[in-house]
Design a protein around this motif. Structure first.
Motif, PDB file in Angstrom:
ATOM      1  N   ARG A  33       0.803  -1.212   0.000  1.00 43.53           N
ATOM      2  CA  ARG A  33       0.000   0.000   0.000  1.00 43.53           C
ATOM      3  C   ARG A  33       0.842   1.270   0.000  1.00 43.53           C
ATOM      4  NH1 ARG A  33      -5.511  -0.640   2.048  1.00 43.53           N
ATOM      5  NH2 ARG A  33      -5.887  -2.816   2.444  1.00 43.53           N
ATOM      6  N   GLU A  86      -5.234   6.853   3.097  1.00 44.74           N
ATOM      7  CA  GLU A  86      -5.623   5.516   2.636  1.00 44.74           C
ATOM      8  C   GLU A  86      -7.022   5.161   3.131  1.00 44.74           C
ATOM      9  OE1 GLU A  86      -5.663   1.760   0.905  1.00 44.74           O
ATOM     10  OE2 GLU A  86      -4.374   3.469   0.501  1.00 44.74           O
ATOM     11  N   ARG A  90      -9.725   4.337   0.347  1.00 46.38           N
ATOM     12  CA  ARG A  90      -9.588   2.904   0.072  1.00 46.38           C
ATOM     13  C   ARG A  90     -10.757   2.351  -0.729  1.00 46.38           C
ATOM     14  NH1 ARG A  90     -12.091  -0.809   2.780  1.00 46.38           N
ATOM     15  NH2 ARG A  90     -13.329  -0.285   4.576  1.00 46.38           N
TER      16      ARG A  90
END
Length: 173
Positions: A33, A86, A90
């Protein structure tokens, strides 16, 4: 701003992240990530990234050298910001980056969803049939029920077939 108040604010931000990450901590991506400089290792799960962040914060709290403290504070702040970004984006992550699920399992879950929706439709039609006043409406609802019950039969057969395939594959493994 004193160091103590800055550490308290960072701790509060980390605690807020922990609460947000808990439900999706084990969700795995096919690729890392984050940049390896920010989160060393193979950070494919948000739970792993949170653990790395907490280690960095612990090192920051225990550090005695000003230069090291400054570097660690910047690192922790960047890690917090990256995790917040994130979490906020996401859901935009393309489907191809997510871990692939077993197609048979996905099909089974999809069929169960169909079965549930069909049952709701059947229940709704039966309720309307009980309340129908005219013969034409009753006949139409009976015809709808017949079609829905046929669909339900096909759906149950498909679920049974997929369940058998999963059970056989489970015994083979």
């Amino acid at each position: 701003m004193t160091i103590t108040s800055a550490l308290t604010r960072l701790q509060a931000a980390i605690q807020a992240l922990r609460l947000q990450i808990e439900p999706v901590a084990g969700e795995t991506c096919r690729v890392s990530r984050f940049d390896k400089q920010l989160f060393p290792g193979d950070a494919r799960q948000l739970g792993q990234c949170l653990a790395i962040l907490e280690q960095s914060y612990a090192r920051l709290c225990s550090s005695q050298h000003d230069e090291q403290r400054l570097w660690l504070a910047e690192r922790v702040a960047n890690q917090v910001a990256a995790l917040q970004r994130e979490l906020g984006s996401r859901h935009l992550r393309p489907q191809r980056e997510r871990v692939r699920t077993d197609p048979q399992q996905a099909k089974h879950a999809e069929y169960l969803g169909y079965q549930q929706r069909l049952q709701q439709m059947i229940d709704e039609r039966e309720t309307r049939l009980a309340q129908a006043e005219t013969l034409a409406v009753q006949q139409q609802l009976k015809q709808d029920l017949t079609v829905l019950e046929q669909r339900m039969g096909r759906c149950k057969a498909a679920i049974k077939q997929v369940s058998w395939a999963l059970a056989l594959r489970g015994k083979a493994e």
